[in-house]
Design a protein around this motif. Structure first.
Motif, PDB file in Angstrom:
ATOM      1  N   ALA A   5       0.830  -1.211   0.000  1.00 27.42           N
ATOM      2  CA  ALA A   5       0.000   0.000   0.000  1.00 27.42           C
ATOM      3  C   ALA A   5       0.860   1.256   0.000  1.00 27.42           C
ATOM      4  N   TYR A   6       1.975   1.236   0.722  1.00 28.20           N
ATOM      5  CA  TYR A   6       2.847   2.411   0.792  1.00 28.20           C
ATOM      6  C   TYR A   6       3.680   2.565  -0.474  1.00 28.20           C
ATOM      7  N   THR A   7       4.198   1.472  -0.995  1.00 30.16           N
ATOM      8  CA  THR A   7       4.985   1.568  -2.219  1.00 30.16           C
ATOM      9  C   THR A   7       4.121   2.005  -3.399  1.00 30.16           C
ATOM     10  N   ALA A   8       2.907   1.474  -3.471  1.00 30.72           N
ATOM     11  CA  ALA A   8       2.005   1.889  -4.547  1.00 30.72           C
ATOM     12  C   ALA A   8       1.609   3.352  -4.390  1.00 30.72           C
ATOM     13  N   LEU A   9       1.472   3.796  -3.147  1.00 29.96           N
ATOM     14  CA  LEU A   9       1.103   5.189  -2.900  1.00 29.96           C
ATOM     15  C   LEU A   9       2.212   6.134  -3.347  1.00 29.96           C
ATOM     16  N   LEU A  10       3.455   5.803  -3.014  1.00 28.63           N
ATOM     17  CA  LEU A  10       4.570   6.667  -3.382  1.00 28.63           C
ATOM     18  C   LEU A  10       4.775   6.727  -4.888  1.00 28.63           C
ATOM     19  N   GLN A  11       4.368   5.670  -5.585  1.00 29.26           N
ATOM     20  CA  GLN A  11       4.518   5.631  -7.034  1.00 29.26           C
ATOM     21  C   GLN A  11       3.283   6.126  -7.770  1.00 29.26           C
ATOM     22  N   ALA A  12       2.258   6.523  -7.045  1.00 26.21           N
ATOM     23  CA  ALA A  12       1.013   6.964  -7.676  1.00 26.21           C
ATOM     24  C   ALA A  12       1.226   8.288  -8.406  1.00 26.21           C
ATOM     25  N   PRO A  13       0.606   8.468  -9.558  1.00 29.02           N
ATOM     26  CA  PRO A  13       0.771   9.722 -10.306  1.00 29.02           C
ATOM     27  C   PRO A  13       0.179  10.907  -9.547  1.00 29.02           C
ATOM     28  N   GLY A  14       0.917  11.982  -9.535  1.00 25.98           N
ATOM     29  CA  GLY A  14       0.457  13.201  -8.891  1.00 25.98           C
ATOM     30  C   GLY A  14       0.837  13.343  -7.435  1.00 25.98           C
ATOM     31  N   PHE A  15       1.453  12.321  -6.843  1.00 32.87           N
ATOM     32  CA  PHE A  15       1.775  12.380  -5.408  1.00 32.87           C
ATOM     33  C   PHE A  15       2.785  13.489  -5.124  1.00 32.87           C
ATOM     34  N   LEU A  16       3.930  13.444  -5.780  1.00 37.25           N
ATOM     35  CA  LEU A  16       4.979  14.429  -5.520  1.00 37.25           C
ATOM     36  C   LEU A  16       4.551  15.826  -5.974  1.00 37.25           C
ATOM     37  N   THR A  17       3.815  15.902  -7.075  1.00 32.20           N
ATOM     38  CA  THR A  17       3.372  17.211  -7.570  1.00 32.20           C
ATOM     39  C   THR A  17       2.436  17.895  -6.582  1.00 32.20           C
ATOM     40  N   SER A  18       1.475  17.138  -6.069  1.00 28.41           N
ATOM     41  CA  SER A  18       0.525  17.719  -5.111  1.00 28.41           C
ATOM     42  C   SER A  18       1.210  18.082  -3.800  1.00 28.41           C
ATOM     43  N   LEU A  19       2.142  17.240  -3.367  1.00 25.50           N
ATOM     44  CA  LEU A  19       2.861  17.542  -2.131  1.00 25.50           C
ATOM     45  C   LEU A  19       3.722  18.793  -2.291  1.00 25.50           C
ATOM     46  N   GLN A  20       4.398  18.914  -3.414  1.00 23.12           N
ATOM     47  CA  GLN A  20       5.201  20.098  -3.673  1.00 23.12           C
ATOM     48  C   GLN A  20       4.334  21.358  -3.707  1.00 23.12           C
ATOM     49  N   LEU A  21       3.166  21.256  -4.344  1.00 23.24           N
ATOM     50  CA  LEU A  21       2.271  22.410  -4.395  1.00 23.24           C
ATOM     51  C   LEU A  21       1.823  22.834  -3.001  1.00 23.24           C
ATOM     52  N   SER A  22       1.485  21.863  -2.154  1.00 21.24           N
ATOM     53  CA  SER A  22       1.057  22.195  -0.793  1.00 21.24           C
ATOM     54  C   SER A  22       2.189  22.846   0.007  1.00 21.24           C
ATOM     55  N   MET A  23       3.416  22.346  -0.153  1.00 17.63           N
ATOM     56  CA  MET A  23       4.535  22.939   0.563  1.00 17.63           C
ATOM     57  C   MET A  23       4.797  24.368   0.082  1.00 17.63           C
ATOM     58  N   GLU A  24       4.704  24.604  -1.218  1.00 15.08           N
ATOM     59  CA  GLU A  24       4.889  25.953  -1.742  1.00 15.08           C
ATOM     60  C   GLU A  24       3.796  26.889  -1.233  1.00 15.08           C
ATOM     61  N   LEU A  25       2.559  26.405  -1.236  1.00 18.99           N
ATOM     62  CA  LEU A  25       1.460  27.225  -0.714  1.00 18.99           C
ATOM     63  C   LEU A  25       1.666  27.547   0.765  1.00 18.99           C
ATOM     64  N   ALA A  26       2.147  26.566   1.518  1.00 16.04           N
ATOM     65  CA  ALA A  26       2.376  26.791   2.949  1.00 16.04           C
ATOM     66  C   ALA A  26       3.458  27.845   3.175  1.00 16.04           C
TER      67      ALA A  26
END
Length: 280
Positions: free
Chosen positions: A50-71
């Motif tokens: 579940a964790y490996t599939a989550l980390l490889q899911a499309p959009g994970f890093l992009t959405s996380l980066q966007l949230s960090m930039e917004l913060a």
């Protein structure tokens, strides 16, 4: 015996604090541990799919980066807005302090859905009445999906009451007027007196305001979802419904990310404080 009796209230207080701490730890740790076990449990033993599939899911890093930039941008905008205004009120117009407090507390009485509805109304009003003016491009620019400035505006309003309380608590514990007058008597200009003398004494309050703001931005879902943007919280909701284990893994991972960010911010604040103290 008399000495033991004198110490017994202190021992009772320590026992009560320890019991409350233990109960709080159990209250939070047991559900988290059960969630982690559920996310890695399988008929063949422990499985971290579940964790490996989550980390490889499309959009994970992009959405996380966007949230960090917004913060980060929200924290910077909020501190640049609040700190000079509150220091100016403290030094030059203390009678305006209740007015500033009321204005900063207004977002608490406005529901998030109502605030988002108002933002949508403004965004829809812009193209209808500003299409022949330069402001039309501004309306379009703040809705850029790569970095939606409109979310920063909304987050600043949402975090304003909490950041105000944190900074106001720091200002109440510091004699700002005396510090500024002492710095001015040593030849410092007004900006240098504020930045070099007042702001370092507000380090803890500024850190608390920043931590609260970051936690709010990383966990906010309603406004981003209604406006159609996809930061990390919206990505979690849209990608954690297909599989039960992955849904729990998403929740655990989001908690870990928020905790890591907040711990790093606290560690940086403590390190700077210790360096300043050592230099002093």
């Amino acid at each position: 015996m008399a000495e033991l009796k004198r110490r017994s209230p202190v021992a009772n207080v320590r026992f009560g604090r320890g019991a409350i701490l233990l109960l709080g730890t159990v209250y939070f740790a047991v559900p988290l541990a059960a969630s982690v076990y559920f996310s890695i449990d399988s008929p063949h033993g422990l499985d971290f799919h579940a964790y490996t599939a989550l980390l490889q899911a499309p959009g994970f890093l992009t959405s996380l980066q966007l949230s960090m930039e917004l913060a980060l941008v929200t924290v910077a905008a909020l501190l640049l807005l609040l700190v000079p205004a509150m220091i100016a009120v403290k030094l030059g117009a203390p009678r305006l302090a209740p007015v500033v407090e009321v204005v900063c507390s207004l977002p608490l009485v406005v529901p998030v859905v109502a605030l988002t509805t108002g933002i949508i109304g403004v965004l829809r009003w812009g193209p209808d009445y500003l299409h022949d003016t330069p402001f039309f491009q501004t309306i379009v620019a703040i809705q850029d999906p790569d970095f939606p400035v409109v979310l920063v505006i909304a987050y600043v309003l949402m975090a304003l009451p909490f950041a105000y309380r944190a900074i106001d608590g720091g200002l109440r514990g510091v004699d700002v007027k005396t510090l500024v007058e002492a710095a001015r008597s040593c030849g410092a200009s007004w900006p240098r007196a504020v930045l070099s003398v007042v702001v370092p004494n507000l380090r803890t309050a500024l850190l608390n305001a920043s931590v609260i703001t970051v936690a709010l931005v990383l966990g906010e879902f309603t406004t981003a979802s209604i406006l159609g943007f996809a930061p990390f919280s919206v990505w979690i909701n849209s990608n954690g419904k297909s599989d039960g284990q992955m849904s729990v893994a998403v929740s655990i991972l989001s908690l870990l990310i928020v905790w890591i960010v907040l711990l790093l911010m606290s560690a940086v604040g403590r390190e700077r404080h210790s360096r300043t103290a050592a230099r002093s």
